[in-house]
Design a protein around this motif. Structure first.
Motif, PDB file in Angstrom:
ATOM      1  N   GLU A 287      14.750   5.674   5.793  1.00 25.55           N
ATOM      2  CA  GLU A 287      14.561   6.360   4.806  1.00 25.55           C
ATOM      3  C   GLU A 287      13.005   5.938   4.236  1.00 25.55           C
ATOM      4  N   VAL A 288      12.563   7.073   3.434  1.00 20.19           N
ATOM      5  CA  VAL A 288      11.426   6.812   2.551  1.00 20.19           C
ATOM      6  C   VAL A 288      11.711   7.653   1.445  1.00 20.19           C
ATOM      7  N   PRO A 289      12.214   6.854   0.354  1.00 21.95           N
ATOM      8  CA  PRO A 289      12.498   7.298  -1.132  1.00 21.95           C
ATOM      9  C   PRO A 289      11.365   7.931  -1.651  1.00 21.95           C
ATOM     10  N   ARG A 290      11.656   9.174  -2.447  1.00 27.68           N
ATOM     11  CA  ARG A 290      10.571   9.576  -3.300  1.00 27.68           C
ATOM     12  C   ARG A 290      10.240   8.722  -4.471  1.00 27.68           C
TER      13      ARG A 290
ATOM     14  N   ALA B 260       5.040   0.709  -2.601  1.00 26.12           N
ATOM     15  CA  ALA B 260       6.148   1.888  -2.401  1.00 26.12           C
ATOM     16  C   ALA B 260       7.335   1.357  -1.634  1.00 26.12           C
ATOM     17  N   LEU B 261       8.591   1.925  -1.981  1.00 24.63           N
ATOM     18  CA  LEU B 261       9.577   1.479  -1.341  1.00 24.63           C
ATOM     19  C   LEU B 261       9.825   2.028   0.027  1.00 24.63           C
ATOM     20  N   VAL B 262      10.350   1.600   1.182  1.00 28.82           N
ATOM     21  CA  VAL B 262      10.856   2.098   2.376  1.00 28.82           C
ATOM     22  C   VAL B 262      11.983   1.220   2.702  1.00 28.82           C
ATOM     23  N   VAL B 263      13.027   2.173   3.461  1.00 23.11           N
ATOM     24  CA  VAL B 263      14.225   1.553   3.680  1.00 23.11           C
ATOM     25  C   VAL B 263      13.933   1.430   5.291  1.00 23.11           C
ATOM     26  N   LEU B 264      14.196   0.165   5.961  1.00 23.13           N
ATOM     27  CA  LEU B 264      14.033  -0.094   7.390  1.00 23.13           C
ATOM     28  C   LEU B 264      15.282  -0.320   8.008  1.00 23.13           C
ATOM     29  N   SER B 265      15.861  -0.021   8.972  1.00 21.57           N
ATOM     30  CA  SER B 265      17.064  -0.390   9.838  1.00 21.57           C
ATOM     31  C   SER B 265      16.554  -1.575  10.798  1.00 21.57           C
TER      32      SER B 265
ATOM     33  N   ASP C  59       0.904  -1.204   0.002  1.00 22.75           N
ATOM     34  CA  ASP C  59       0.064  -0.063   0.207  1.00 22.75           C
ATOM     35  C   ASP C  59       0.751   1.348  -0.088  1.00 22.75           C
ATOM     36  N   ALA C  60       0.965   1.977  -1.189  1.00 19.13           N
ATOM     37  CA  ALA C  60       1.955   2.924  -1.307  1.00 19.13           C
ATOM     38  C   ALA C  60       1.384   4.338  -0.281  1.00 19.13           C
ATOM     39  N   ALA C  61       0.131   4.346  -0.116  1.00 19.91           N
ATOM     40  CA  ALA C  61      -0.633   5.288   0.565  1.00 19.91           C
ATOM     41  C   ALA C  61       0.090   5.283   2.079  1.00 19.91           C
ATOM     42  N   THR C  62       0.194   3.994   2.701  1.00 20.63           N
ATOM     43  CA  THR C  62       0.530   3.986   3.979  1.00 20.63           C
ATOM     44  C   THR C  62       2.209   4.321   4.090  1.00 20.63           C
ATOM     45  N   VAL C  63       2.664   4.131   2.910  1.00 21.73           N
ATOM     46  CA  VAL C  63       4.245   4.495   3.046  1.00 21.73           C
ATOM     47  C   VAL C  63       4.343   5.932   3.088  1.00 21.73           C
TER      48      VAL C  63
ATOM     49  N   ALA D 243       7.511 -13.493  -2.404  1.00 19.28           N
ATOM     50  CA  ALA D 243       6.385 -14.435  -2.175  1.00 19.28           C
ATOM     51  C   ALA D 243       5.111 -13.976  -1.494  1.00 19.28           C
ATOM     52  N   SER D 244       5.213 -12.954  -1.038  1.00 17.24           N
ATOM     53  CA  SER D 244       4.122 -12.269  -0.030  1.00 17.24           C
ATOM     54  C   SER D 244       3.837 -10.632  -0.241  1.00 17.24           C
ATOM     55  N   ARG D 245       2.520 -10.345   0.149  1.00 17.29           N
ATOM     56  CA  ARG D 245       2.449  -8.901   0.152  1.00 17.29           C
ATOM     57  C   ARG D 245       2.745  -8.422   1.468  1.00 17.29           C
ATOM     58  N   LEU D 246       3.760  -7.267   1.599  1.00 17.91           N
ATOM     59  CA  LEU D 246       4.032  -6.685   2.923  1.00 17.91           C
ATOM     60  C   LEU D 246       3.290  -5.443   3.224  1.00 17.91           C
ATOM     61  N   ALA D 247       2.947  -5.211   4.381  1.00 19.54           N
ATOM     62  CA  ALA D 247       2.461  -4.235   4.907  1.00 19.54           C
ATOM     63  C   ALA D 247       3.029  -3.735   6.295  1.00 19.54           C
ATOM     64  N   VAL D 248       2.702  -2.333   6.861  1.00 24.00           N
ATOM     65  CA  VAL D 248       3.386  -2.021   7.860  1.00 24.00           C
ATOM     66  C   VAL D 248       2.349  -1.417   8.768  1.00 24.00           C
ATOM     67  N   THR D 249       2.465  -1.419  10.080  1.00 25.57           N
ATOM     68  CA  THR D 249       1.723  -0.660  10.908  1.00 25.57           C
ATOM     69  C   THR D 249       2.532  -0.014  11.878  1.00 25.57           C
ATOM     70  N   LEU D 250       2.118   1.215  12.278  1.00 27.13           N
ATOM     71  CA  LEU D 250       3.087   2.087  13.035  1.00 27.13           C
ATOM     72  C   LEU D 250       3.100   1.691  14.580  1.00 27.13           C
ATOM     73  N   CYS D 251       4.024   1.467  15.187  1.00 23.43           N
ATOM     74  CA  CYS D 251       4.138   1.136  16.585  1.00 23.43           C
ATOM     75  C   CYS D 251       3.911   2.395  17.527  1.00 23.43           C
TER      76      CYS D 251
END
Length: 193
Positions: free
Chosen positions: A150-153, A165-170, A110-114, A185-193
């Motif tokens: 980082e959140v690349p444009r 959309a791409l996001v760089v995680l440490s 989901d690019a809107a989440t990024v 192999a999967s769709r990835l999503a993120v949730t804010l902590c």
């Protein structure tokens, strides 16, 4: 008792002034000193020092107990789940080496989440299979509390599946490997902590 008068006058401190006359004064007779208990001076200073010393000892004892409690709770929280605590008289476990953190680029479905993410945010990365197995789509958490580096444009290009959309995680190196494998192999999503 009276003093005899002097024969010569006292010189005045002011020049040109007449000399001062001498006047005989009467001195009172000596009287006896009544008996009294001896005074003890200076003992309050020792009491104050003793009180301050006692308070310092109490504060030091409180700080030592607090430090011991913190050390005990920290030692108890370091033991991984399922690992027994060392027995009395045995050598304690050595600390693990610090985990090496790496930057892992992850494509989120989901690019809107990024677009909501900022560097420094903490996120959990969740993977869900693209094609559900037996009608069930079980999602699993791949990384917990990963820091957004980082959140690349967006450059206008879309991901290989037509979105995201791409996001760089440490993350630790082992987690980066898991994220790279799951991203294929999967769709990835993120949730804010």
């Amino acid at each position: 008792m009276t003093f005899p008068s002097r024969s010569h006058p006292v010189r005045s401190p002011f020049p040109g002034a007449p000399p001062l006359p001498v006047v005989a004064t009467a001195v009172p007779e000596a009287c006896g000193v009544p008996p009294f208990a001896p005074l003890r001076v200076g003992r309050g200073r020792h009491r104050l020092r003793r009180t301050v010393r006692r308070r310092r000892h109490a504060v030091a004892a409180g700080l030592a107990m607090t430090a011991a409690a913190l050390a005990a709770s920290a030692a108890g929280s370091r033991a991984p789940a399922g690992v027994d605590e060392p027995r009395a008289g045995t050598a304690p476990h050595r600390e693990r080496e610090p985990v090496e953190m790496v930057s892992a680029p992850v494509r989120i479905a989901d690019a809107a989440t990024v677009r909501l993410l900022r560097p420094g945010d903490r996120v959990d990365v969740i993977a869900s299979p693209v094609a559900p197995v037996d009608g069930r789509a079980d999602a699993r958490v791949l990384a917990r509390g990963a820091r957004v580096a980082e959140v690349p444009r967006a450059t206008g290009g879309e991901g290989p599946d037509g979105g995201g959309a791409l996001v760089v995680l440490s993350v630790p190196r082992a987690t980066a490997t898991v994220l790279a494998g799951a991203g294929a192999a999967s769709r990835l999503a993120v949730t804010l902590c």
